[in-house]
Design an enzyme around this catalytic site. Sequence first.
Site, PDB file in Angstrom:
ATOM      1  N   HIS A 298       0.824  -1.204   0.000  1.00  0.00           N
ATOM      2  CA  HIS A 298       0.000   0.000   0.000  1.00  0.00           C
ATOM      3  C   HIS A 298       0.866   1.264   0.000  1.00  0.00           C
ATOM      4  O   HIS A 298       2.006   1.239   0.480  1.00  0.00           O
ATOM      5  CB  HIS A 298      -0.929   0.003   1.227  1.00  0.00           C
ATOM      6  CG  HIS A 298      -1.891  -1.155   1.265  1.00  0.00           C
ATOM      7  ND1 HIS A 298      -1.645  -2.296   2.012  1.00  0.00           N
ATOM      8  CD2 HIS A 298      -3.077  -1.344   0.634  1.00  0.00           C
ATOM      9  CE1 HIS A 298      -2.658  -3.152   1.842  1.00  0.00           C
ATOM     10  NE2 HIS A 298      -3.540  -2.597   1.010  1.00  0.00           N
ATOM     11  N   HIS A 299       0.304   2.339  -0.520  1.00  0.00           N
ATOM     12  CA  HIS A 299       1.017   3.621  -0.542  1.00  0.00           C
ATOM     13  C   HIS A 299       1.220   4.151   0.887  1.00  0.00           C
ATOM     14  O   HIS A 299       0.282   4.134   1.689  1.00  0.00           O
ATOM     15  CB  HIS A 299       0.205   4.638  -1.362  1.00  0.00           C
ATOM     16  CG  HIS A 299       0.800   6.005  -1.391  1.00  0.00           C
ATOM     17  ND1 HIS A 299       0.069   7.155  -1.215  1.00  0.00           N
ATOM     18  CD2 HIS A 299       2.088   6.399  -1.549  1.00  0.00           C
ATOM     19  CE1 HIS A 299       0.870   8.201  -1.295  1.00  0.00           C
ATOM     20  NE2 HIS A 299       2.108   7.772  -1.484  1.00  0.00           N
ATOM     21  N   GLY A 300       2.413   4.646   1.190  1.00  0.00           N
ATOM     22  CA  GLY A 300       2.708   5.204   2.512  1.00  0.00           C
ATOM     23  C   GLY A 300       2.197   6.630   2.625  1.00  0.00           C
ATOM     24  O   GLY A 300       2.962   7.571   2.849  1.00  0.00           O
TER      25      GLY A 300
END
Length: 380
Positions: free
Chosen positions: A180-182
């Site tokens: 997932h995108h941080g």
Amino acid sequence: KIEFGTDYSPDVSYHFNSKVSEFHYGVRHPMKPFRLMLTDHLVSGYGLHNYMDLYETRAASREELLEFHSKDYIDFLSKVTPDTVSKLPRGSLEKFNIGDDCPIFQGFYDYSVLYAGASLDASRKLLNGQSEIAINWSGGLHHAKKSSPSGFCYVNDIVLSIINLLRFHPRVLYIDIDIHHGDGVQEAFYTTDRVFTVSFHKYNGEFFPGTGNFDELGCSEGKHFALNVPLEDGIDDDSYINLFKGVMDPLITSYKPTVIIQQCGADSLGHDRLGCFNLNIKAHGECVKFIKSFGIPMLVVGGGGYTPRNVSRLWTYETGILSGMILPESLPEDSPFREWFGPDYSLYPTLGDLYENKNSKKFLENVRIRCLERIRYLQG
Ligand code: ZLV
Ligand code: CA
Ligand code: ZN
């Protein structure tokens, strides 16, 4: 038996409070803090505890949380319980984004301050020079925002640790290999050049949290100090490693961070319950080994990872890499949770065989070139 590797064995510390693994998000919820117990048992089963400084960590204090989070939000978190949540005035659950992803489970605040406390403890050992590498597998909850929880994350231990590191470090590099995108970390430091954030993730505009397109690059002072590497389903070991090294080598050489924080989310492995990549444990570990090889002080945290038997194998393998030890492939025999690891009982089960690789050579080469063009900006 466990052996010394040929590469450098730095001073490594391991920060953990086993209470954190006793909390439950709910029966159908994919996040299982129990995976941390599995990890800790494998780590000690292999004898890795003998090669690290071990710290039983305390909870983060309210004051420590307020370094990033808003007073309103922390007041709310520290007061709400499963019993009072249903009696709150209308709109307050929406206001704080409480719901299925981030439920108010029994003890969720104690859980949150425990994982945050462990990351802060790790950051202190790096700051005072007692550790060259500090590990907290219970941390890495990269989605939490200043005033709201998001994506299973209530407080952002990464942002809190980076704020602490910034007291003495001029440049902090944040690397995120969770699928997932941080977004929470990126957002917190979007306008500063003192923190460079880079995230590799699945991106199609829909996959949670929906952000992380290549065009998000930071703004004002922080412009060009955020990098996003959007990927398609099914990326395999060789493609991922090539891209990771091809981007991170020039990035580290140009930005010259004085400290690195790496988020090692295990949901980028194949066979993850929520993820859709094809990475094997050795490939994920190769990314950690590569960053370690720069010899820059490192804070290493966990993150996502929803197939507990593989999460624990991965983080154990990576604990071995970080402490410079080579682990035998066959899992320790006298571990209390051994039945979780059958039928192979191997540190490296096959995980790269589930999805079609939707990342063509051409697509990946294009991603790499565009990243290099961005990094070139750092060289002036
Ligand atoms: O690994 O969730 O897709 C770091 C991390 O990066 C969503 N959430 C949101 C947007 C609308 N929803 C769905 C709400 C569902 C709530 C419960 C699940 C329950 C069972 C199985 C899967 C999920 C689920 N939720 C899968 N993906 C989501 C994401 C959040 C992902 C967070 C990743 C956290 C620790
Ligand atoms: Ca990521
Ligand atoms: Zn994730």
